[in-house]
Design a protein around this motif. Structure first.
Motif: not given
Lengths: 153, 153
Positions: B34, B36-37, B40, B65-66, B68-69, B72-73
């Motif tokens: 995605s 944002p991924i 990053i 927000t970071l 949050h990502h 998941a990562m």
DNA sequence: TATTGTTATACTCTATAACTATA
DNA sequence: TATAGTTATAGAGTATAACAATA
């Protein structure tokens, strides 16, 4: 070799759009609007009695997403929806006086935003930028592999 | 002469970014990523042991927000977080092997996307576009004119 | 007290699927 | 059956506020 590649233009475009887009959203928000509302208002001004199918295509969103925005706009007194007597399935969307007023406020905000963007640019440079962006849009739209089609009938 | 104004360049930019950005998102999604991924991962490759503050700034999002990502990562095994022994408040983020693998997959997808965008463009035109977009970014970043919306309502 | 990051919560925009009402 | 639009639901991305841990 294969390609010199250069720097990724997609990343540059995305970065620019993010920064510029956020500035615009802030500007619109300060004037009581948002990006989707602004796009809907613009479409309604161009096409005063639009049906929702046309509107969604013009804004680039799905019908259900448009309904979502129109519900809020109707609740805020910005638009009215009434059935087309000739075909009662069709809902004609029209701006109210309040909608007109908001349109003008947002138009002013958008003009301010645009002036900021244009700072230091010559007319020739802006024309060039506009032309290059248009061609880039064509590159992803004229696609054979990804049916991104916004409009069809 | 007041401004002739021309067509709103902000609208053109937004429209282009929307169409091109969606095509890119589709490309990344097909490769398992995605936007944002991808941003990053790029930052982590440039700065292999970043702390989250740097990362958030590089990606252009808030710290929460970071987080949050990154949650998941990390759950997907793409990154690890460990405290910096020298300053245990700092969490150093690093790519795992899986993260490296995804990075390369997304890099390929991004290259494909970029080739599509470049179709029909000369190197000189791309350089021009890049330069003009950079200046436009500067116009909203060098924010002397519009600090933030004054009060309204 | 200041800084780094997390948790809790919520908002906006968007989408798909199932539904209603017309035709 | 086909079309226009709505409702229900969900998911991604983002944000702020309150908090914990560390300095």
């Amino acid at each position: 070799m294969t390609k010199p590649a250069g720097r990724p233009i997609g990343l540059t475009l995305a970065r620019t759009a993010k920064v510029v887009g956020r500035a615009f959203e802030d500007t619109l928000a300060a004037a009581g609007g948002s990006t989707p509302i602004w796009l809907i208002l613009i479409s309604l001004k161009k096409q005063p009695t639009s049906n929702q199918r046309e509107l969604a295509a013009a804004v680039g969103i799905q019908g259900a997403t448009l309904t979502h925005h129109l519900n809020a706009m109707e609740a805020d007194g910005l638009i009215t929806r009434r059935r087309d007597p000739a075909n009662r399935r069709v809902h004609q969307v029209r701006l109210t006086e309040q909608g007109e007023t908001l349109f003008h406020r947002l138009a002013t905000a958008a003009r301010t935003h645009d002036q900021r963007l244009r700072t230091g640019f010559g007319e020739d440079e802006l024309a060039t930028l506009e032309r290059l962006l248009g061609r880039m849009r064509t590159n992803v739209a004229d696609d054979d592999t990804l049916p991104e089609g916004p409009l069809e009938h």
